[in-house]
Design an enzyme around this catalytic site. Sequence first.
Site, PDB file in Angstrom:
ATOM      1  N   SER A 144       0.823  -1.211   0.000  1.00 20.24           N
ATOM      2  CA  SER A 144       0.000   0.000   0.000  1.00 20.24           C
ATOM      3  C   SER A 144       0.852   1.254   0.000  1.00 20.24           C
ATOM      4  CB  SER A 144      -0.832   0.072   1.291  1.00 20.24           C
ATOM      5  OG  SER A 144      -1.728  -0.971   1.365  1.00 20.24           O
ATOM      6  N   HIS A 165      -1.380  -3.118  -7.205  1.00 15.35           N
ATOM      7  CA  HIS A 165      -2.047  -2.667  -5.980  1.00 15.35           C
ATOM      8  C   HIS A 165      -3.557  -2.818  -6.137  1.00 15.35           C
ATOM      9  CE1 HIS A 165      -3.168   0.665  -2.957  1.00 15.35           C
ATOM     10  NE2 HIS A 165      -2.909  -0.439  -2.308  1.00 15.35           N
ATOM     11  N   GLU A 177      -4.182  -0.674  -9.551  1.00 15.53           N
ATOM     12  CA  GLU A 177      -3.063   0.217  -9.888  1.00 15.53           C
ATOM     13  C   GLU A 177      -1.876  -0.659 -10.311  1.00 15.53           C
ATOM     14  OE1 GLU A 177      -3.869   4.136  -7.090  1.00 15.53           O
ATOM     15  OE2 GLU A 177      -2.631   2.550  -6.236  1.00 15.53           O
ATOM     16  N   ASN A 215      -3.835   6.038  -2.632  1.00 19.27           N
ATOM     17  CA  ASN A 215      -3.438   6.272  -1.234  1.00 19.27           C
ATOM     18  C   ASN A 215      -2.767   7.625  -1.022  1.00 19.27           C
ATOM     19  OD1 ASN A 215      -4.598   3.941  -0.410  1.00 19.27           O
ATOM     20  ND2 ASN A 215      -2.710   2.748  -0.322  1.00 19.27           N
TER      21      ASN A 215
HETATM   22  C1  LIG Z   1      -9.597   7.179  10.664  1.00 22.14           C
HETATM   23  C2  LIG Z   1      -8.325   6.555  11.155  1.00 22.14           C
HETATM   24  C3  LIG Z   1      -7.176   6.851  10.291  1.00 22.14           C
HETATM   25  C4  LIG Z   1      -6.121   5.829  10.350  1.00 22.14           C
HETATM   26  C5  LIG Z   1      -5.003   6.064   9.410  1.00 22.14           C
HETATM   27  C6  LIG Z   1      -5.275   5.711   8.008  1.00 22.14           C
HETATM   28  C7  LIG Z   1      -4.072   5.248   7.307  1.00 22.14           C
HETATM   29  C8  LIG Z   1      -4.285   5.062   5.882  1.00 22.14           C
HETATM   30  C9  LIG Z   1      -5.106   3.890   5.458  1.00 22.14           C
HETATM   31  C10 LIG Z   1      -4.994   3.647   4.012  1.00 22.14           C
HETATM   32  C11 LIG Z   1      -5.499   2.268   3.678  1.00 22.14           C
HETATM   33  C12 LIG Z   1      -5.042   1.863   2.362  1.00 22.14           C
HETATM   34  C13 LIG Z   1      -5.465   0.483   1.983  1.00 22.14           C
HETATM   35  C14 LIG Z   1      -5.135   0.327   0.548  1.00 22.14           C
HETATM   36  O1  LIG Z   1      -3.979   0.197   0.209  1.00 22.14           O
HETATM   37  C15 LIG Z   1      -6.156   0.461  -0.505  1.00 22.14           C
HETATM   38  C16 LIG Z   1      -7.575   0.072  -0.207  1.00 22.14           C
HETATM   39  O2  LIG Z   1      -8.012  -1.007  -0.434  1.00 22.14           O
HETATM   40  S1  LIG Z   1      -8.506   1.296   0.429  1.00 22.14           S
HETATM   41  C17 LIG Z   1     -10.086   0.554   0.626  1.00 22.14           C
HETATM   42  C18 LIG Z   1     -10.878   0.635  -0.629  1.00 22.14           C
HETATM   43  N1  LIG Z   1     -12.194   0.089  -0.370  1.00 22.14           N
HETATM   44  C19 LIG Z   1     -13.253   0.844  -0.148  1.00 22.14           C
HETATM   45  O3  LIG Z   1     -13.179   2.050  -0.181  1.00 22.14           O
HETATM   46  C20 LIG Z   1     -14.513   0.098   0.188  1.00 22.14           C
HETATM   47  C21 LIG Z   1     -15.669   1.007   0.312  1.00 22.14           C
HETATM   48  N2  LIG Z   1     -16.876   0.231   0.580  1.00 22.14           N
HETATM   49  C22 LIG Z   1     -17.656  -0.278  -0.400  1.00 22.14           C
HETATM   50  O4  LIG Z   1     -17.392  -0.116  -1.581  1.00 22.14           O
HETATM   51  C23 LIG Z   1     -18.858  -1.043   0.062  1.00 22.14           C
HETATM   52  O5  LIG Z   1     -19.146  -0.685   1.354  1.00 22.14           O
HETATM   53  C24 LIG Z   1     -18.667  -2.615  -0.029  1.00 22.14           C
HETATM   54  C25 LIG Z   1     -18.616  -3.050  -1.502  1.00 22.14           C
HETATM   55  C26 LIG Z   1     -17.401  -3.091   0.675  1.00 22.14           C
HETATM   56  C27 LIG Z   1     -19.828  -3.318   0.656  1.00 22.14           C
HETATM   57  O6  LIG Z   1     -21.008  -2.804   0.201  1.00 22.14           O
HETATM   58  P1  LIG Z   1     -22.207  -2.480   1.167  1.00 22.14           P
HETATM   59  O7  LIG Z   1     -23.377  -2.078   0.339  1.00 22.14           O
HETATM   60  O8  LIG Z   1     -21.692  -1.539   2.172  1.00 22.14           O
HETATM   61  O9  LIG Z   1     -22.498  -3.854   1.921  1.00 22.14           O
HETATM   62  P2  LIG Z   1     -23.167  -5.193   1.433  1.00 22.14           P
HETATM   63  O10 LIG Z   1     -22.701  -6.212   2.413  1.00 22.14           O
HETATM   64  O11 LIG Z   1     -24.634  -4.994   1.258  1.00 22.14           O
HETATM   65  O12 LIG Z   1     -22.525  -5.541   0.031  1.00 22.14           O
HETATM   66  C28 LIG Z   1     -22.972  -5.009  -1.209  1.00 22.14           C
HETATM   67  C29 LIG Z   1     -22.817  -6.055  -2.268  1.00 22.14           C
HETATM   68  O13 LIG Z   1     -21.460  -6.436  -2.384  1.00 22.14           O
HETATM   69  C30 LIG Z   1     -21.304  -7.827  -2.163  1.00 22.14           C
HETATM   70  N3  LIG Z   1     -20.064  -8.067  -1.447  1.00 22.14           N
HETATM   71  C31 LIG Z   1     -19.549  -7.284  -0.487  1.00 22.14           C
HETATM   72  N4  LIG Z   1     -18.400  -7.770  -0.067  1.00 22.14           N
HETATM   73  C32 LIG Z   1     -18.154  -8.886  -0.796  1.00 22.14           C
HETATM   74  C33 LIG Z   1     -17.111  -9.820  -0.816  1.00 22.14           C
HETATM   75  N5  LIG Z   1     -16.049  -9.738  -0.029  1.00 22.14           N
HETATM   76  N6  LIG Z   1     -17.207 -10.854  -1.684  1.00 22.14           N
HETATM   77  C34 LIG Z   1     -18.258 -10.986  -2.505  1.00 22.14           C
HETATM   78  N7  LIG Z   1     -19.291 -10.110  -2.541  1.00 22.14           N
HETATM   79  C35 LIG Z   1     -19.236  -9.077  -1.679  1.00 22.14           C
HETATM   80  C36 LIG Z   1     -22.494  -8.234  -1.352  1.00 22.14           C
HETATM   81  O14 LIG Z   1     -22.823  -9.580  -1.555  1.00 22.14           O
HETATM   82  C37 LIG Z   1     -23.570  -7.323  -1.884  1.00 22.14           C
HETATM   83  O15 LIG Z   1     -24.109  -7.850  -3.062  1.00 22.14           O
HETATM   84  P3  LIG Z   1     -25.660  -7.620  -3.379  1.00 22.14           P
HETATM   85  O16 LIG Z   1     -25.860  -8.205  -4.732  1.00 22.14           O
HETATM   86  O17 LIG Z   1     -25.886  -6.136  -3.373  1.00 22.14           O
HETATM   87  O18 LIG Z   1     -26.367  -8.329  -2.302  1.00 22.14           O
HETATM   88  N1  LIG Z   2      -5.968  -4.335   4.072  1.00 21.27           N
HETATM   89  C1  LIG Z   2      -6.166  -3.610   2.971  1.00 21.27           C
HETATM   90  O1  LIG Z   2      -7.256  -3.017   2.799  1.00 21.27           O
HETATM   91  C2  LIG Z   2      -5.113  -3.495   1.934  1.00 21.27           C
HETATM   92  C3  LIG Z   2      -3.823  -3.984   2.147  1.00 21.27           C
HETATM   93  N2  LIG Z   2      -2.883  -3.883   1.147  1.00 21.27           N
HETATM   94  C4  LIG Z   2      -1.539  -4.410   1.351  1.00 21.27           C
HETATM   95  O2  LIG Z   2      -1.596  -5.832   1.187  1.00 21.27           O
HETATM   96  C5  LIG Z   2      -0.641  -6.461   2.046  1.00 21.27           C
HETATM   97  C6  LIG Z   2      -1.358  -7.466   2.927  1.00 21.27           C
HETATM   98  O3  LIG Z   2      -2.352  -6.798   3.672  1.00 21.27           O
HETATM   99  P1  LIG Z   2      -3.569  -7.604   4.335  1.00 21.27           P
HETATM  100  O4  LIG Z   2      -3.991  -8.711   3.465  1.00 21.27           O
HETATM  101  O5  LIG Z   2      -4.536  -6.589   4.775  1.00 21.27           O
HETATM  102  O6  LIG Z   2      -2.836  -8.202   5.632  1.00 21.27           O
HETATM  103  P2  LIG Z   2      -3.285  -9.434   6.542  1.00 21.27           P
HETATM  104  O7  LIG Z   2      -2.651  -9.202   7.853  1.00 21.27           O
HETATM  105  O8  LIG Z   2      -4.741  -9.645   6.456  1.00 21.27           O
HETATM  106  O9  LIG Z   2      -2.587 -10.684   5.820  1.00 21.27           O
HETATM  107  C7  LIG Z   2      -1.219 -10.880   5.708  1.00 21.27           C
HETATM  108  C8  LIG Z   2      -0.981 -12.369   5.600  1.00 21.27           C
HETATM  109  O10 LIG Z   2       0.382 -12.597   5.249  1.00 21.27           O
HETATM  110  C9  LIG Z   2       0.826 -13.717   5.981  1.00 21.27           C
HETATM  111  N3  LIG Z   2       2.283 -13.668   6.028  1.00 21.27           N
HETATM  112  C10 LIG Z   2       3.061 -12.826   6.729  1.00 21.27           C
HETATM  113  N4  LIG Z   2       4.366 -13.074   6.478  1.00 21.27           N
HETATM  114  C11 LIG Z   2       4.389 -14.092   5.579  1.00 21.27           C
HETATM  115  C12 LIG Z   2       5.437 -14.801   4.928  1.00 21.27           C
HETATM  116  N5  LIG Z   2       6.721 -14.487   5.122  1.00 21.27           N
HETATM  117  N6  LIG Z   2       5.102 -15.793   4.060  1.00 21.27           N
HETATM  118  C13 LIG Z   2       3.816 -16.104   3.844  1.00 21.27           C
HETATM  119  N7  LIG Z   2       2.790 -15.460   4.433  1.00 21.27           N
HETATM  120  C14 LIG Z   2       3.074 -14.469   5.288  1.00 21.27           C
HETATM  121  C15 LIG Z   2       0.133 -13.614   7.324  1.00 21.27           C
HETATM  122  O11 LIG Z   2       0.101 -14.844   7.991  1.00 21.27           O
HETATM  123  C16 LIG Z   2      -1.243 -13.112   6.914  1.00 21.27           C
HETATM  124  O12 LIG Z   2      -2.143 -14.163   6.677  1.00 21.27           O
HETATM  125  C17 LIG Z   2       0.073  -5.336   2.801  1.00 21.27           C
HETATM  126  O13 LIG Z   2       1.236  -5.004   2.097  1.00 21.27           O
HETATM  127  C18 LIG Z   2      -0.954  -4.185   2.742  1.00 21.27           C
HETATM  128  O14 LIG Z   2      -0.372  -2.933   2.844  1.00 21.27           O
HETATM  129  C19 LIG Z   2      -3.169  -3.355  -0.091  1.00 21.27           C
HETATM  130  C20 LIG Z   2      -4.426  -2.905  -0.363  1.00 21.27           C
HETATM  131  C21 LIG Z   2      -5.492  -2.886   0.643  1.00 21.27           C
END
Ligand SMILES: CCCCCCCCCCCCCC(=O)CC(=O)SCCNC(=O)CCNC(=O)[C@H](O)C(C)(C)COP(=O)(O)OP(=O)(O)OC[C@H]1O[C@@H](n2cnc3c(N)ncnc32)[C@H](O)[C@@H]1OP(=O)(O)O
Ligand SMILES: NC(=O)C1=CN([C@@H]2O[C@H](COP(=O)(O)OP(=O)(O)OC[C@H]3O[C@@H](n4cnc5c(N)ncnc54)[C@H](O)[C@@H]3O)[C@@H](O)[C@H]2O)C=CC1
Length: 310
Positions: A144, A165, A177, A215
């Site tokens: 990330s 990504h 990405e 991000n």
């Molecule tokens: C504040 C504190 C600060 C802390 C510091 C922060 C540090 C920085 C953090 C940065 C993190 C970076 C992580 C990263 O690298 C990148 C990312 O991934 S960022 C995350 C991106 N994701 C989002 O933004 C998700 C946003 N949410 C959504 O889009 C929806 O909420 C979601 C699709 C997840 C769920 O939909 P919702 O309507 O809310 O819920 P439902 O449960 O009704 O689901 C709708 C629909 O989708 C199906 N479904 C949901 N999940 C799954 C799944 N895993 N597998 C299969 N299907 C799934 C579900 O069945 C529903 O289908 P329907 O047909 O509508 O019934």
């Molecule tokens: N959580 C998120 O929403 C997102 C996370 N990422 C990135 O993806 C990566 C994984 O994140 P998550 O899946 O959230 O973490 P997670 O904690 O859910 O999973 C990590 C997994 O890696 C395994 N693991 C650790 N060291 C290992 C090794 N040496 N060999 C094999 N397996 C090992 C752990 O047992 C664990 O199951 C990180 O780099 C994170 O920054 C990227 C996009 C979104």
Amino acid sequence: MSLPFRTFVRNFSTSGLKKNAIKNVTIIGGGLMGAGIAQVAASTGHSVVMVDQNTDILNKSKANIEKSLQRVVKKKYAEDPKAGEAFLSQVLGNLALETDAATSVKKADLVIEAIVENLKIKQELFKNLDMAAPASTIFASNTSSIPIKEIAVATERADRFGGLHYFNPVPMMKLLEVIRIPQTSDETFDKLLAFGKAMGKVTVNCKDTPGFIVNRLLVPYMMEAVRMVERGEATPKDVDTAMKLGAGYPMGPFELTDYVGLDTCKFIIDGWHEKYPDHPLFAPSPLLNKYVAEGKLGNKVGEGFYKSKK
Ligand SMILES: CCCCCCCCCCCCCC(=O)CC(=O)SCCNC(=O)CCNC(=O)[C@H](O)C(C)(C)COP(=O)(O)OP(=O)(O)OC[C@H]1O[C@@H](n2cnc3c(N)ncnc32)[C@H](O)[C@@H]1OP(=O)(O)O
Ligand SMILES: NC(=O)C1=CN([C@@H]2O[C@H](COP(=O)(O)OP(=O)(O)OC[C@H]3O[C@@H](n4cnc5c(N)ncnc54)[C@H](O)[C@@H]3O)[C@@H](O)[C@H]2O)C=CC1
């Protein structure tokens, strides 16, 4: 509406993939992201090996994949449950589990790493994989926040190295990405883009800049949210409600933090703070640190900023 069987076979069997395309994919890490990537890669006809540290973790990952696939099947094959069952067994047939990373890469066209967000641990892994994988294997990290070039230096194959990504939840989020470093060859980059498209993702080309595209914008927003709560200006619930109803986000920043995992969020912020110690945006968040210290890591453990179902 469900797909006719011939279309289903074309879409989901490995023979449906183009000649020279990436077919055999190894995914290291079966956590939130690794399991999602494995699910979608296997669903789109790739032969997938998912690796994690022990069989308990792998079995939990597989159970999560099956749960997610059931949701997909229920929706896609509502009118044809038999085709749904066939799809499910085909996808699970495309997925193998492995605890030995070196063994898992022997036949890999592509390795995608999705382990903990820690540079040293990622470098150590890739150094070992570099010795075990065929010369033709392409390596990619799902990091990330860590520069891809800093991970790639652990290997002798920077020309066959890039970033993929994905976004959480991988089965639902359309974006991928695709990141290149200066050494990434055109052939490698083209193969990564084609692989992303074969997985059904919309790809964007990224340079190896901090946070890539999403991000770079998302992290400042989320850090501002937590500072607002730390200053006592709003509650997490009110911030989340405001951003959902006022800005149209599907989740507010605190719900999203619970969804991503507070430990992963802390790894990201701590890493950037170490790199840019004078940048106020990345100064440690006492609130985030408190929750992590209490083991409230988010949805994956049942509690973060909110209580949730595991
Ligand atoms: C504040 C504190 C600060 C802390 C510091 C922060 C540090 C920085 C953090 C940065 C993190 C970076 C992580 C990263 O690298 C990148 C990312 O991934 S960022 C995350 C991106 N994701 C989002 O933004 C998700 C946003 N949410 C959504 O889009 C929806 O909420 C979601 C699709 C997840 C769920 O939909 P919702 O309507 O809310 O819920 P439902 O449960 O009704 O689901 C709708 C629909 O989708 C199906 N479904 C949901 N999940 C799954 C799944 N895993 N597998 C299969 N299907 C799934 C579900 O069945 C529903 O289908 P329907 O047909 O509508 O019934
Ligand atoms: N959580 C998120 O929403 C997102 C996370 N990422 C990135 O993806 C990566 C994984 O994140 P998550 O899946 O959230 O973490 P997670 O904690 O859910 O999973 C990590 C997994 O890696 C395994 N693991 C650790 N060291 C290992 C090794 N040496 N060999 C094999 N397996 C090992 C752990 O047992 C664990 O199951 C990180 O780099 C994170 O920054 C990227 C996009 C979104």
